[in-house]
Design a protein around this motif. Structure first.
Motif, PDB file in Angstrom:
ATOM      1  N   ALA A  56       0.883  -1.170   0.000  1.00 18.80           N
ATOM      2  CA  ALA A  56       0.000   0.000   0.000  1.00 18.80           C
ATOM      3  C   ALA A  56       0.916   1.214   0.000  1.00 18.80           C
ATOM      4  CB  ALA A  56      -0.872  -0.008   1.253  1.00 18.80           C
ATOM      5  N   ALA A  57       0.590   2.223  -0.778  1.00 14.81           N
ATOM      6  CA  ALA A  57       1.471   3.383  -0.881  1.00 14.81           C
ATOM      7  C   ALA A  57       0.663   4.656  -1.048  1.00 14.81           C
ATOM      8  CB  ALA A  57       2.414   3.213  -2.074  1.00 14.81           C
ATOM      9  N   GLY A  58       1.274   5.766  -0.676  1.00 11.56           N
ATOM     10  CA  GLY A  58       0.644   7.069  -0.866  1.00 11.56           C
ATOM     11  C   GLY A  58       0.943   7.569  -2.280  1.00 11.56           C
ATOM     12  N   TYR A 116       3.912   9.128   8.764  1.00 14.41           N
ATOM     13  CA  TYR A 116       3.639   9.541   7.398  1.00 14.41           C
ATOM     14  C   TYR A 116       4.508  10.770   7.154  1.00 14.41           C
ATOM     15  CZ  TYR A 116      -0.378   6.369   7.243  1.00 14.41           C
ATOM     16  OH  TYR A 116      -1.178   5.253   7.253  1.00 14.41           O
ATOM     17  N   GLU A 117       4.613  11.178   5.912  1.00 12.07           N
ATOM     18  CA  GLU A 117       5.516  12.254   5.551  1.00 12.07           C
ATOM     19  C   GLU A 117       4.908  13.622   5.876  1.00 12.07           C
ATOM     20  OE1 GLU A 117       4.292   9.870   3.419  1.00 12.07           O
ATOM     21  OE2 GLU A 117       5.971   8.579   4.027  1.00 12.07           O
ATOM     22  N   VAL A 119       4.807   6.681  -2.384  1.00  7.93           N
ATOM     23  CA  VAL A 119       5.685   6.627  -1.210  1.00  7.93           C
ATOM     24  C   VAL A 119       5.179   5.575  -0.222  1.00  7.93           C
ATOM     25  CG1 VAL A 119       4.441   8.555  -0.091  1.00  7.93           C
ATOM     26  CG2 VAL A 119       6.785   8.026   0.606  1.00  7.93           C
ATOM     27  N   GLY A 120       6.145   4.858   0.356  1.00  5.47           N
ATOM     28  CA  GLY A 120       5.765   3.826   1.308  1.00  5.47           C
ATOM     29  C   GLY A 120       6.899   3.425   2.230  1.00  5.47           C
ATOM     30  N   MET A 121       6.578   2.505   3.144  1.00  5.82           N
ATOM     31  CA  MET A 121       7.514   2.144   4.219  1.00  5.82           C
ATOM     32  C   MET A 121       7.960   0.688   4.151  1.00  5.82           C
ATOM     33  SD  MET A 121       5.273   3.855   7.262  1.00  5.82           S
ATOM     34  CE  MET A 121       4.377   5.400   7.016  1.00  5.82           C
ATOM     35  N   THR A 146      -3.286   4.124  -1.883  1.00  7.13           N
ATOM     36  CA  THR A 146      -4.398   4.131  -0.926  1.00  7.13           C
ATOM     37  C   THR A 146      -4.841   5.537  -0.524  1.00  7.13           C
ATOM     38  OG1 THR A 146      -2.784   3.915   0.846  1.00  7.13           O
ATOM     39  CG2 THR A 146      -3.840   1.895   0.076  1.00  7.13           C
ATOM     40  N   ASN A 147      -4.032   6.519  -0.835  1.00 10.61           N
ATOM     41  CA  ASN A 147      -4.354   7.888  -0.404  1.00 10.61           C
ATOM     42  C   ASN A 147      -3.515   8.878  -1.197  1.00 10.61           C
ATOM     43  OD1 ASN A 147      -2.292   6.463   1.591  1.00 10.61           O
ATOM     44  ND2 ASN A 147      -1.716   8.632   1.496  1.00 10.61           N
ATOM     45  N   LEU A 190      -4.010  12.140   7.059  1.00 14.29           N
ATOM     46  CA  LEU A 190      -3.800  10.732   6.717  1.00 14.29           C
ATOM     47  C   LEU A 190      -4.058   9.846   7.918  1.00 14.29           C
ATOM     48  CD1 LEU A 190      -0.396  10.807   4.775  1.00 14.29           C
ATOM     49  CD2 LEU A 190      -2.703  11.149   3.916  1.00 14.29           C
ATOM     50  N   VAL A 208      -6.198   3.745   4.577  1.00 15.39           N
ATOM     51  CA  VAL A 208      -5.353   2.830   3.810  1.00 15.39           C
ATOM     52  C   VAL A 208      -6.041   1.470   3.701  1.00 15.39           C
ATOM     53  CG1 VAL A 208      -3.131   1.580   3.835  1.00 15.39           C
ATOM     54  CG2 VAL A 208      -3.199   4.029   4.416  1.00 15.39           C
TER      55      VAL A 208
END
Ligand code: HPA
Length: 273
Positions: free
Chosen positions: A115-117, A194-195, A211-213, A236-237, A246, A251
């Motif tokens: 899942a990523a922004g 989150y960023e 972007v993701g973790m 997801t967002n 967020l 998500v």
């Protein structure tokens, strides 16, 4: 990397073979909210992580995670329902241990999902993105330290981290299903925050589309091990600063909404690999 780590990879592989896991062709890492795909594997064998010698011990409450082995898209797959994240406090050796074990079992292809922004302004929540490349902005690398040459080379070529032929296959599978997919660069951070909006502007300037973790450590280790990699992000967002705020519930809600198209896309990809 020490002897114990190598021994642990071997022990985990021996244990999994003893449970009937024989030569999976495809490894599958299922990201947040995307784990359901593994439930569709036929003739499956399910093994909780906690039963596997040497596997990281889950510190998170709730479901601990499990390996699912079975036939999906006509191939033997070994799927991770739940992954280990660096932000949970695991070492990168632990985060990437399952990939090492997959390799030891004979896996040749790794399919990673997450899942990523969405950073790219043309992306919307619910979009699926073919990962064309990544930027490792975690500040660390799982291959730091003494290189174990039996596992891979000292300097790993990352020119084609995400296999070009697989990217084309995903595009073709999506087209065949009438599904529109995006394509872009996954920007990997450690999290768990989150960023900030300023960080998102930086990420966009640096060439990140999502972007993701997660994902980056596993892909680095997969390339070190000589595996071919395919990657799909579920957007997801809108990333920070592009929407009001967020939260993780969103998500999960979005992955739930798109999981049917996600599942059919990954299944048809596996068929074609
Ligand atoms: N940032 C980082 N990781 C994420 C995001 C995000 O916006 N959405 C889902 N995972």
């Amino acid at each position: 990397m020490d002897r114990t780590y190598l021994d642990s990879i071997g022990s985990a592989a021996v244990y999994l073979k003893s449970k009937g896991i024989e030569h999976p062709a495809v490894g599958l890492i299922l990201g947040s909210g995307l784990g359901e795909l593994a439930d569709e594997a036929e003739d499956s064998i399910v093994i909780p992580y906690e039963d596997i010698p040497g596997f990281p011990v889950s510190t998170v409450e709730g479901h601990a995670g499990q390996l699912v082995y079975g036939t999906l898209g006509g191939k033997k797959v070994l799927a991770m329902q739940g992954r280990f994240h660096y932000y949970e406090g695991y070492s990168l050796e632990s985060v990437t241990f399952p990939v090492r074990v997959m390799k030891a079992l004979g896996v040749e292809t790794l399919v990673v999902t997450n899942a990523a922004g969405g950073v790219n302004s043309t992306f919307n929540p619910g979009d699926l993105m073919i990962i064309s490349d990544h930027i490792n902005f975690t500040g660390v690398n799982p291959l730091m330290g003494k290189n174990e040459s039996t596992l891979g080379p000292r300097f790993t070529d990352m020119t084609e981290a995400y296999d070009k032929e697989y990217q084309k296959l995903i595009r073709e599978c999506a087209e065949a299903q009438g599904l529109s997919v995006k394509e872009g660069v996954y920007f990997g951070l450690s999290g768990p925050t989150y960023e900030t909006p300023a960080e998102i502007r930086m990420i966009r300037t640096l060439g990140g589309d999502a972007v993701g973790m997660s994902t980056v450590p596993e892909v680095i280790v997969a390339k070190h091990a000589g595996l071919r990699v395919a990657g799909i992000s579920c957007i997801t967002n809108y990333a920070a600063g592009m929407q009001a705020n967020l939260d993780h519930a969103e998500v999960v809600e979005v992955t739930t909404r798109v999981k049917e198209s996600f599942k059919s896309l990954v299944k048809s990809l596996i068929e074609k690999l």
